[in-house]
Scaffold this motif. Structure first.
Motif, mmCIF file in Angstrom:
data_model
loop_
_atom_site.group_PDB
_atom_site.id
_atom_site.type_symbol
_atom_site.label_atom_id
_atom_site.label_comp_id
_atom_site.label_asym_id
_atom_site.label_seq_id
_atom_site.Cartn_x
_atom_site.Cartn_y
_atom_site.Cartn_z
ATOM 1 N N LEU A 113 -52.253 -23.961 1.583
ATOM 2 C CA LEU A 113 -53.372 -24.381 0.736
ATOM 3 C C LEU A 113 -52.902 -24.491 -0.708
ATOM 4 O O LEU A 113 -52.126 -23.659 -1.176
ATOM 5 C CB LEU A 113 -54.532 -23.386 0.824
ATOM 6 N N GLN A 114 -53.361 -25.519 -1.421
ATOM 7 C CA GLN A 114 -53.030 -25.708 -2.831
ATOM 8 C C GLN A 114 -54.169 -25.163 -3.689
ATOM 9 O O GLN A 114 -54.999 -25.905 -4.210
ATOM 10 C CB GLN A 114 -52.791 -27.197 -3.121
ATOM 11 N N ARG A 115 -54.225 -23.854 -3.827
ATOM 12 C CA ARG A 115 -55.265 -23.190 -4.605
ATOM 13 C C ARG A 115 -54.623 -22.150 -5.510
ATOM 14 O O ARG A 115 -53.408 -21.962 -5.495
ATOM 15 C CB ARG A 115 -56.297 -22.529 -3.676
ATOM 16 N N LYS A 116 -55.463 -21.467 -6.294
ATOM 17 C CA LYS A 116 -54.923 -20.414 -7.153
ATOM 18 C C LYS A 116 -54.351 -19.275 -6.311
ATOM 19 O O LYS A 116 -53.362 -18.654 -6.673
ATOM 20 C CB LYS A 116 -56.016 -19.899 -8.079
ATOM 21 N N LEU A 117 -54.986 -18.996 -5.170
ATOM 22 C CA LEU A 117 -54.469 -18.047 -4.202
ATOM 23 C C LEU A 117 -53.869 -18.849 -3.052
ATOM 24 O O LEU A 117 -54.590 -19.484 -2.283
ATOM 25 C CB LEU A 117 -55.583 -17.131 -3.700
ATOM 26 N N LYS A 118 -52.525 -18.842 -2.935
ATOM 27 C CA LYS A 118 -51.828 -19.746 -2.024
ATOM 28 C C LYS A 118 -51.180 -18.985 -0.864
ATOM 29 O O LYS A 118 -50.245 -18.224 -1.069
ATOM 30 C CB LYS A 118 -50.726 -20.508 -2.771
ATOM 31 N N PRO A 119 -51.636 -19.200 0.366
ATOM 32 C CA PRO A 119 -50.911 -18.684 1.521
ATOM 33 C C PRO A 119 -49.799 -19.653 1.918
ATOM 34 O O PRO A 119 -49.964 -20.873 1.846
ATOM 35 C CB PRO A 119 -51.991 -18.603 2.606
ATOM 36 N N GLY A 159 -44.464 -14.827 6.157
ATOM 37 C CA GLY A 159 -45.565 -15.440 5.430
ATOM 38 C C GLY A 159 -45.670 -14.843 4.045
ATOM 39 O O GLY A 159 -45.167 -13.737 3.780
ATOM 40 N N GLN A 160 -46.325 -15.575 3.162
ATOM 41 C CA GLN A 160 -46.438 -15.139 1.760
ATOM 42 C C GLN A 160 -47.820 -15.485 1.219
ATOM 43 O O GLN A 160 -48.409 -16.512 1.579
ATOM 44 C CB GLN A 160 -45.371 -15.822 0.911
ATOM 45 N N LEU A 161 -48.327 -14.605 0.363
ATOM 46 C CA LEU A 161 -49.591 -14.831 -0.330
ATOM 47 C C LEU A 161 -49.317 -14.761 -1.826
ATOM 48 O O LEU A 161 -48.835 -13.744 -2.316
ATOM 49 C CB LEU A 161 -50.622 -13.781 0.080
ATOM 50 N N GLU A 162 -49.593 -15.854 -2.532
ATOM 51 C CA GLU A 162 -49.218 -15.979 -3.942
ATOM 52 C C GLU A 162 -50.442 -16.222 -4.815
ATOM 53 O O GLU A 162 -51.356 -16.970 -4.445
ATOM 54 C CB GLU A 162 -48.249 -17.150 -4.091
ATOM 55 N N TYR A 163 -50.457 -15.560 -5.990
ATOM 56 C CA TYR A 163 -51.553 -15.720 -6.942
ATOM 57 C C TYR A 163 -50.987 -16.162 -8.278
ATOM 58 O O TYR A 163 -50.071 -15.526 -8.809
ATOM 59 C CB TYR A 163 -52.331 -14.406 -7.108
ATOM 60 N N LYS A 164 -51.515 -17.253 -8.834
ATOM 61 C CA LYS A 164 -50.987 -17.816 -10.075
ATOM 62 C C LYS A 164 -51.648 -17.195 -11.290
ATOM 63 O O LYS A 164 -52.871 -17.122 -11.388
ATOM 64 C CB LYS A 164 -51.189 -19.337 -10.093
ATOM 65 N N LEU A 165 -50.796 -16.758 -12.233
ATOM 66 C CA LEU A 165 -51.245 -16.203 -13.510
ATOM 67 C C LEU A 165 -50.594 -17.008 -14.631
ATOM 68 O O LEU A 165 -49.606 -16.598 -15.215
ATOM 69 C CB LEU A 165 -50.858 -14.727 -13.626
ATOM 70 N N ASN A 166 -51.139 -18.193 -14.910
ATOM 71 C CA ASN A 166 -50.554 -19.117 -15.889
ATOM 72 C C ASN A 166 -49.125 -19.463 -15.468
ATOM 73 O O ASN A 166 -48.907 -19.984 -14.386
ATOM 74 C CB ASN A 166 -50.626 -18.527 -17.295
ATOM 75 N N LEU A 206 -42.548 -11.047 -8.552
ATOM 76 C CA LEU A 206 -43.075 -11.784 -9.694
ATOM 77 C C LEU A 206 -42.107 -12.909 -10.000
ATOM 78 O O LEU A 206 -40.895 -12.704 -9.988
ATOM 79 C CB LEU A 206 -43.196 -10.845 -10.903
ATOM 80 N N LYS A 207 -42.639 -14.096 -10.260
ATOM 81 C CA LYS A 207 -41.772 -15.219 -10.615
ATOM 82 C C LYS A 207 -42.337 -15.961 -11.809
ATOM 83 O O LYS A 207 -43.532 -15.920 -12.100
ATOM 84 C CB LYS A 207 -41.581 -16.168 -9.428
ATOM 85 N N TYR A 208 -41.424 -16.649 -12.511
ATOM 86 C CA TYR A 208 -41.769 -17.331 -13.757
ATOM 87 C C TYR A 208 -41.288 -18.770 -13.685
ATOM 88 O O TYR A 208 -40.153 -19.044 -13.276
ATOM 89 C CB TYR A 208 -41.119 -16.617 -14.943
ATOM 90 N N SER A 209 -42.143 -19.694 -14.093
ATOM 91 C CA SER A 209 -41.794 -21.108 -14.066
ATOM 92 C C SER A 209 -40.909 -21.465 -15.253
ATOM 93 O O SER A 209 -41.236 -21.141 -16.405
ATOM 94 C CB SER A 209 -43.066 -21.961 -14.080
ATOM 95 N N LEU A 210 -39.774 -22.132 -14.993
ATOM 96 C CA LEU A 210 -38.875 -22.570 -16.060
ATOM 97 C C LEU A 210 -39.333 -23.872 -16.701
ATOM 98 O O LEU A 210 -38.803 -24.273 -17.731
ATOM 99 C CB LEU A 210 -37.458 -22.748 -15.515
ATOM 100 N N GLN A 211 -40.304 -24.514 -16.077
ATOM 101 C CA GLN A 211 -40.843 -25.759 -16.632
ATOM 102 C C GLN A 211 -42.028 -25.427 -17.516
ATOM 103 O O GLN A 211 -42.983 -24.777 -17.088
ATOM 104 C CB GLN A 211 -41.280 -26.703 -15.515
#
Length: 219
Positions: A113-119, A159-166, A206-211
């Motif tokens: 799913l392409q949402r703020k909370l991404k499985p 499987g992974q569950l990801e939450y975007k924080l900016n 935790l991961k950080y976008s380089l873009q």
């Protein structure tokens, strides 16, 4: 099955080189750290039959990774982890085996799913180099021994569950790892011995976008 160390090093270099070729100066690439608990076991087989009265151990796993977007729903992940595993034989006097290794994993990540909370679904493979191995009897395993393999190869499913924080992303994942190669492969007068690794890993990261996110000027 034994992995030739030269093949291991060549494959590792090819994986890293292919990732850098696709990176396009780190466009749409993220860097991160992960760590957690693994319930793992170096499983003993006698004549291809699982040995009774043995159980796994709970150990740590930690590492760093790069994640690159390939398609809107597909990402490629290259990881480098420190991993511990072991075994306990419930004999009259329990024997505890401990081993540590460095891993390089290549994973394909599919976002459901392409949402703020991404499985997401994870599928891949990994190589590992054992650093040391010993047991509670004081025996150290010699990787120069032809029956002990210092390198390994296996498959990963999870499987992974990801939450975007900016620009930051917090995630939790669960994985099952199964080794194809043997840590120990030897023949005795009475039976053959094979030892393979398997594990279930639970980790957070935790991961950080380089873009850089584009800035929108006020009207």
């Amino acid at each position: 099955m034994v992995v030739n160390p030269y093949i291991f090093k060549v494959l590792l270099c090819l994986i890293a080189f292919s990732f850098l070729l696709n990176c396009q100066v780190f466009c749409q690439t993220e860097i991160g750290i992960r760590g957690g608990l693994n319930s793992s076991q170096l499983v003993y087989f006698f004549d291809n039959n699982t040995v009774e009265d043995q159980k796994g151990v709970n150990r740590i796993e930690a590492g760093i990774f790069l994640e690159q977007r390939l398609k809107p729903k597909f990402n490629y992940i290259l990881e480098f982890n420190y991993f511990e595993t072991g075994n306990v034989f419930n004999a009259t006097i329990p024997v505890r085996l401990h081993a540590s290794s460095l891993e390089s994993n290549s994973l394909l990540k599919y976002q459901l799913l392409q949402r703020k909370l991404k499985p997401s679904f994870l599928l891949g493979f990994g190589f590992n180099k054992y650093l040391e191995a010993s047991d509670s009897r004081g025996f150290d395993y010699d990787f120069d021994d032809e029956n002990i393999n210092g390198y390994g190869f296996g498959f990963i499913l999870g499987g992974q569950l990801e939450y975007k924080l900016n620009a930051m992303h917090l995630f939790f994942d669960a994985r099952f790892k199964k080794s194809v190669t043997s840590f120990i492969e030897a023949d005795t007068e009475d039976f053959g011995i094979t030892v393979k690794k398997r594990a279930v890993v639970y980790s957070v990261g935790l991961k950080y976008s380089l873009q850089k996110e584009p800035r929108h000027l006020p009207n």
